[in-house]
Design a protein around this motif. Structure first.
Motif, mmCIF file in Angstrom:
data_model
loop_
_atom_site.group_PDB
_atom_site.id
_atom_site.type_symbol
_atom_site.label_atom_id
_atom_site.label_comp_id
_atom_site.label_asym_id
_atom_site.label_seq_id
_atom_site.Cartn_x
_atom_site.Cartn_y
_atom_site.Cartn_z
ATOM 1 N N ASN A 133 36.030 9.343 -17.511
ATOM 2 C CA ASN A 133 35.676 9.477 -18.584
ATOM 3 C C ASN A 133 34.306 8.174 -19.168
ATOM 4 O O ASN A 133 33.138 8.699 -18.859
ATOM 5 N N ILE A 134 35.009 7.218 -18.949
ATOM 6 C CA ILE A 134 34.498 5.493 -18.975
ATOM 7 C C ILE A 134 33.254 5.587 -17.919
ATOM 8 O O ILE A 134 32.775 5.476 -18.032
ATOM 9 N N VAL A 135 33.768 6.004 -16.508
ATOM 10 C CA VAL A 135 32.916 5.513 -15.849
ATOM 11 C C VAL A 135 31.648 5.856 -15.481
ATOM 12 O O VAL A 135 30.580 6.284 -15.344
ATOM 13 N N GLY A 136 32.045 7.955 -15.751
ATOM 14 C CA GLY A 136 30.970 8.701 -16.203
ATOM 15 C C GLY A 136 29.686 8.658 -17.143
ATOM 16 O O GLY A 136 28.903 8.298 -17.062
ATOM 17 N N LEU A 137 30.916 7.917 -18.656
ATOM 18 C CA LEU A 137 29.981 8.331 -20.014
ATOM 19 C C LEU A 137 29.108 6.653 -18.805
ATOM 20 O O LEU A 137 27.659 6.909 -19.460
ATOM 21 N N ALA A 138 29.790 5.531 -18.592
ATOM 22 C CA ALA A 138 29.142 4.302 -17.981
ATOM 23 C C ALA A 138 27.832 4.738 -16.892
ATOM 24 O O ALA A 138 26.422 3.943 -17.772
ATOM 25 N N THR A 139 28.001 5.166 -16.393
ATOM 26 C CA THR A 139 27.320 5.898 -15.361
ATOM 27 C C THR A 139 26.178 6.145 -15.836
ATOM 28 O O THR A 139 24.691 6.063 -15.447
ATOM 29 N N GLY A 140 26.211 7.489 -16.690
ATOM 30 C CA GLY A 140 25.415 8.391 -17.505
ATOM 31 C C GLY A 140 24.438 7.917 -18.144
ATOM 32 O O GLY A 140 22.766 7.364 -18.246
ATOM 33 N N VAL A 145 14.902 13.736 -16.565
ATOM 34 C CA VAL A 145 15.989 13.554 -15.800
ATOM 35 C C VAL A 145 17.054 12.351 -16.300
ATOM 36 O O VAL A 145 18.583 12.854 -16.599
ATOM 37 N N ALA A 146 16.704 11.719 -17.328
ATOM 38 C CA ALA A 146 17.522 10.999 -18.336
ATOM 39 C C ALA A 146 18.480 11.712 -18.672
ATOM 40 O O ALA A 146 19.837 11.509 -19.204
ATOM 41 N N LEU A 147 17.810 12.986 -19.879
ATOM 42 C CA LEU A 147 18.285 13.773 -20.293
ATOM 43 C C LEU A 147 19.694 14.216 -20.126
ATOM 44 O O LEU A 147 20.665 14.166 -20.151
ATOM 45 N N PHE A 148 19.550 14.867 -19.188
ATOM 46 C CA PHE A 148 19.778 15.561 -17.775
ATOM 47 C C PHE A 148 21.353 14.772 -18.024
ATOM 48 O O PHE A 148 22.523 15.196 -17.289
ATOM 49 N N ILE A 149 20.822 13.149 -17.204
ATOM 50 C CA ILE A 149 21.799 13.151 -16.931
ATOM 51 C C ILE A 149 22.925 12.513 -17.568
ATOM 52 O O ILE A 149 24.304 12.920 -16.938
ATOM 53 N N LEU A 150 22.279 12.585 -18.422
ATOM 54 C CA LEU A 150 23.272 12.409 -19.896
ATOM 55 C C LEU A 150 23.942 12.779 -20.765
ATOM 56 O O LEU A 150 25.002 13.409 -20.854
ATOM 57 N N LEU A 151 23.154 14.464 -19.794
ATOM 58 C CA LEU A 151 24.328 15.619 -21.254
ATOM 59 C C LEU A 151 25.329 16.344 -19.817
ATOM 60 O O LEU A 151 26.820 16.083 -20.165
ATOM 61 N N ILE A 152 25.092 15.808 -18.451
ATOM 62 C CA ILE A 152 26.049 16.092 -17.196
ATOM 63 C C ILE A 152 27.281 14.989 -17.466
ATOM 64 O O ILE A 152 28.349 15.414 -17.752
ATOM 65 N N ALA A 153 27.241 14.108 -17.632
ATOM 66 C CA ALA A 153 28.079 12.738 -18.121
ATOM 67 C C ALA A 153 28.890 13.234 -19.576
ATOM 68 O O ALA A 153 29.970 13.217 -19.391
ATOM 69 N N CYS A 154 28.555 14.102 -20.694
ATOM 70 C CA CYS A 154 28.676 14.357 -21.587
ATOM 71 C C CYS A 154 29.669 15.556 -20.899
ATOM 72 O O CYS A 154 30.607 16.208 -22.321
ATOM 73 N N PHE A 201 18.571 8.522 -8.403
ATOM 74 C CA PHE A 201 19.295 9.021 -9.623
ATOM 75 C C PHE A 201 19.188 10.572 -9.170
ATOM 76 O O PHE A 201 20.282 10.867 -10.150
ATOM 77 N N ALA A 202 19.367 10.603 -8.767
ATOM 78 C CA ALA A 202 19.371 12.485 -8.137
ATOM 79 C C ALA A 202 21.431 12.045 -7.224
ATOM 80 O O ALA A 202 22.015 12.764 -7.625
ATOM 81 N N VAL A 203 21.293 11.090 -6.798
ATOM 82 C CA VAL A 203 22.724 10.533 -6.076
ATOM 83 C C VAL A 203 23.795 10.664 -7.512
ATOM 84 O O VAL A 203 24.994 10.856 -7.182
ATOM 85 N N LEU A 204 23.164 9.879 -8.429
ATOM 86 C CA LEU A 204 24.404 9.576 -9.371
ATOM 87 C C LEU A 204 24.123 10.545 -10.055
ATOM 88 O O LEU A 204 25.268 10.743 -10.642
ATOM 89 N N ALA A 205 23.143 11.422 -10.339
ATOM 90 C CA ALA A 205 23.544 12.543 -11.179
ATOM 91 C C ALA A 205 24.729 13.546 -10.422
ATOM 92 O O ALA A 205 25.891 14.060 -10.682
ATOM 93 N N ILE A 206 24.796 13.701 -9.173
ATOM 94 C CA ILE A 206 25.781 14.788 -8.480
ATOM 95 C C ILE A 206 26.990 13.662 -8.150
ATOM 96 O O ILE A 206 27.924 14.487 -8.400
ATOM 97 N N LEU A 207 26.795 12.702 -7.907
ATOM 98 C CA LEU A 207 27.987 11.543 -8.759
ATOM 99 C C LEU A 207 28.427 11.561 -10.282
ATOM 100 O O LEU A 207 30.283 12.207 -10.384
#
Length: 808
Positions: free
Chosen positions: A23-30, A300-309, A689-695
């Motif tokens: 959770n922390i790594v995912g949220l931190a990356t996002g 993209v920033a919003l989507f990555i943050l949403l994915i992390a949440c 950012f696509a790679v990070l979103a998928i990660l």
């Protein structure tokens, strides 16, 4: 109470280290991605806002449709600014810039010559319009006279070191002397243009008063309270009064007749702060960005943050079975629902605060790499700005509350009796919301993958498209004017070198840097209906061969024909505008000087096949070539693999002929690719950012797979005892996830198709969006999901059933 919440939260997170780490790594990356993109977007939106009058400064643009050409210029006629100030009280001040590009500059009495770019002629009102603080000199008089120059602080250090440059002399192009009257601070990076040298406009060798020539970037300052849209209505009267008479003298038609023929001539204003993101005109001072990219990266920033949440919410609710009894016991002991919600919210906020701390570390580590990718100079200190510091404080709390809201309300809603009797169903298939969130995650991942694939395909198409000329192994030596009459000697000496096939001297190259528009007419038919507006390039006899262009009709220039001094070669577009058929031998007239009404007539001797001399965003326009000396550059076609050795030989010839003069060269292929550097950067950033979103999505999927394997331990053991194979168990555990990924692909496909179709509209020459791109993105998404899930599926399938059933 609050202290107790966080104390229990810390203990809970410490016990569940694996889940906490994910959770922390995912949220931190996002959060890190979100912060990086925020820095990028804020920098893009900040352009030109350092000017104190930024909200009142506007640039005058010119749109012209005439002679088969539709032109949209960032420049305007030289008299327009002064005229507006004289005739309209709403105009407080104006300034013109005349871009001169790159020149050779040296201090008087010095032998050290430097090749300097970003040189502009400017009116003395420059410092009344733009906020350009002077370190030395009087801004009112610094450019108020001929042969005066204001230089930047960095230029002063390059030429004068620690000496005071005021009153010193600089030589431009080894011939024109300018007195230094001011030193200004270097212009900010977030400016739509940058200059190191402002030369006084009174020194510009220009024929003034030309309402039909557009060569100056003109800016006006409107008085407080003036609506610029309303002020634009005055332009019709200005055009009627000043442009009309000159147009009539040139084409013999009134403006009314001009417009009735389908032509157009108009001025319009663009706010200074909109230029960088909204202006797509020709002849910009520097390449601009595009507001589309701001929207895209913000999304993209919003989507990555949403994915992390979403990862957090999914994992928190999925693990609820392990805490169900805890909730039941707490409720039996008297805990109210609000207290349980507070407890779970505290855990969520604590996790996001830890994630934000890690995100800041990641931003600091990634920023140099990101600056290289985006061609920016962003600093981690920008995060401490008055705009972002409150965000850094509020964001983890808001994200924590949002991400923890559903798990908190979900967990706190358990009934104690049902929980303690084991009647709570928290299986993977029981939560529609959790499934919907997984679908959303992979939908956005597929959209990003499709977008990245299409951007890279378009860039590849640009790089490999037949441009009508051969840009490979063409070396361009710049600043040939510095050696004057020895330019031809230099060319001939280089041609003697092995590996040099041909050479040409001309400042006009098939890149957007070259432009000279003129009106041409069939001989004896000087009127608007017969006019063709096209570029006119001065070239030599060897230009077409050196550039690898092909003749479609007629012949090239030849030294065997003395009459070629009045010969004209058209491209296919221009030939078509002049009638197309029987064009060879046709006589065409050009206004050599519209003011003096002097003309020159040429004879068409050939038609060159169309070639791209501007961006592939535009269709190929009309163009003509004439024999005319232009020593801006020398181009050589090479046929050797040992390019560095040959370049050293050419440099040696240059040093011999022009001792002390800097040797500057480039390759035509690189110059062409530089036009699309912005798209290449955007593609690389999007891919990253696509790679990070998928990660991030895969981290959540991995956590869910882990949970699912734990929940189905007994079922897997029973199935294995009854003879199920490892393969069937893996398929069983992967099926639910694959179904969700397939749904995500179906939803993402039309969204990605629409978005990328809109992006490609900016290109006149573009790829087709083919079905296999979506198929490839879908296969990648499925493969990534399988790889993510398979680790836990295989681990569960290989577990000893005796151990599984005993543990149960």
């Amino acid at each position: 109470m609050l202290r107790n919440y966080f104390k229990i939260a810390w203990r809970t997170l410490s016990k569940q280290r694996g889940l906490t780490f994910i959770n922390i790594v995912g949220l931190a990356t996002g959060l890190a991605c979100c912060l990086l993109i925020t820095l990028y977007v804020l920098d893009e939106l900040s352009y030109d806002r350092y000017n104190t009058k930024a909200d009142r400064i506007y640039r005058i643009h010119t749109d012209i449709k005439f002679g088969g050409n539709d032109m949209h210029f960032a420049v305007s006629p030289d008299p327009v600014g002064q005229t507006l100030k004289q005739d309209y009280p709403q105009v407080e001040q104006f300034v013109r810039l005349h871009q001169r590009g790159t020149w050779l500059v040296k201090r008087a009495g010095s032998t050290n010559i430097l090749r300097e770019d970003n040189i502009h002629f400017a009116d003395s009102t420059l410092f009344d319009v733009f906020t350009l603080p002077l370190i030395a000199g009087d801004p009112k008089r610094a450019l108020a006279g001929p042969n005066l120059v204001v230089i930047s602080e960095s230029a002063s250090k390059r030429h004068f070191g620690d000496q005071n440059p005021i009153g010193q002399t600089l030589l431009f192009n080894n011939r024109q002397a300018f007195k230094v009257t001011g030193v200004m601070r270097d212009m900010p990076a977030n400016s739509h243009f940058r200059s190191n040298f402002f030369l006084s406009m009174a020194s510009d060798d220009y024929t003034w008063g030309q309402w039909l020539s557009n060569n100056h970037h003109t800016y006006i300052v409107l008085r407080e309270g003036t609506d610029y849209r309303a002020f634009e209505r005055n332009f019709d009267a200005v055009i009627e009064k000043y442009v009309g008479p000159q147009a009539y003298d040139m084409i013999g038609a009134t403006l009314e007749q001009f417009r009735k023929a389908g032509n157009r001539y108009r001025f319009w204003l663009i706010p200074l702060t909109d230029i960088h993101l909204y202006s797509k005109q020709q002849v910009e001072l520097e390449p601009n960005s595009d507001i589309q990219y701001v929207y895209i990266f913000s999304a993209v920033a919003l989507f990555i943050l949403l994915i992390a949440c979403i990862n957090f919410m999914n994992l928190a609710t999925a693990r609820s079975a392990n805490r169900a009894k805890e909730v039941g016991v707490r409720k039996v002991l008297g805990s109210e629902r609000q207290q349980l919600i507070g407890q779970f919210m505290a855990e969520s906020v604590l996790m996001t605060v830890l994630a934000m701390a890690l995100a800041l570390v990641l931003v600091g580590m990634a920023l140099p790499f990101f600056n290289t990718l985006a061609a920016k100079t962003l600093s981690a200190r920008n995060l401490l700005s008055p705009y972002l510091l409150p965000v850094l404080i509020i964001l983890p709390i808001v994200v924590g509350l949002l991400a923890g809201s559903y798990p908190a309300f979900f967990l706190s809603s358990f009934r104690p009796v049902s929980v303690l009797k084991g009647r709570i169903d928290v299986s993977f298939r029981s939560s529609r919301l959790r499934s919907g969130l997984v679908v959303f995650q992979f939908m956005m991942s597929v959209v990003l993958m499709v977008g990245t694939l299409i951007v890279y395909r378009q860039i590849s198409y640009i790089q490999t498209k037949n441009l009508g000329f051969s840009r490979e192994q063409v070396l361009t030596v710049n600043d040939v004017y510095a050696i004057g009459k020895q330019a031809e000697t230099f060319k001939q000496e280089v041609l003697r070198l092995p590996g040099v096939v041909s050479g040409s001297i001309s400042g006009y190259l098939p890149t957007p840097s070259s432009r000279s528009d003129n009106a041409f007419f069939p001989e004896g038919e000087i009127n608007q209906t017969k006019a063709v507006n096209m570029q006119s390039w001065g070239v030599d006899h060897d230009y077409i061969n050196t550039m690898g262009m092909q003749m479609a009709e007629g012949r090239n220039f030849s030294r065997e024909f003395g009459s070629d001094s009045s010969a004209l070669i058209l491209n296919e577009t221009a030939a078509k505008l002049f009638g197309g058929r029987n064009i060879i031998g046709k006589r065409i007239t050009q206004y050599a000087d519209p003011e003096a009404k002097t003309t020159k007539t040429y004879t068409v001797i050939g038609v060159v096949r169309n070639f791209h001399f501007e961006s592939l965003r535009q269709n190929i326009g009309a163009l003509s070539m004439v024999l005319s000396p232009n020593t801006g550059a020398a181009s050589f076609r090479l046929s050797t693999t040992n390019i560095p050795f040959l370049v050293r030989q050419i440099e040696g010839i240059w040093r011999h002929i022009a001792p002390g003069q800097p040797f500057a060269y480039s390759f035509l292929a690189n110059d062409f690719e530089n036009m699309y550097r912005a798209e290449q950067r955007i593609g690389t950033i999007a891919l990253t950012f696509a790679v990070l979103a998928i990660l991030i999505a895969c981290l959540g999927l991995f956590g869910l797979a882990t949970f699912m394997a734990e929940q189905r331990t007994k079922e897997i053991g029973v199935r294995k005892v009854l003879g199920a194979s490892v393969t069937s168990i893996i398929a069983l555990m992967s099926r639910d996830f694959l179904r969700l990924v397939l749904i995500a692909i179906l939803i993402a496909t039309p969204i990605a198709w629409w978005a990328m179709r809109q992006w490609l509209q900016d290109f006149a020459y573009k790829i087709d969006i083919e079905w296999w791109i979506f198929a490839l993105a879908g296969v990648l998404a499925i493969g990534i999901a399988l790889l993510t899930v398979s680790f836990q599926s295989i681990k569960a399938a290989l577990m000893n059933p005796v151990k599984s059933l005993r543990a149960e």
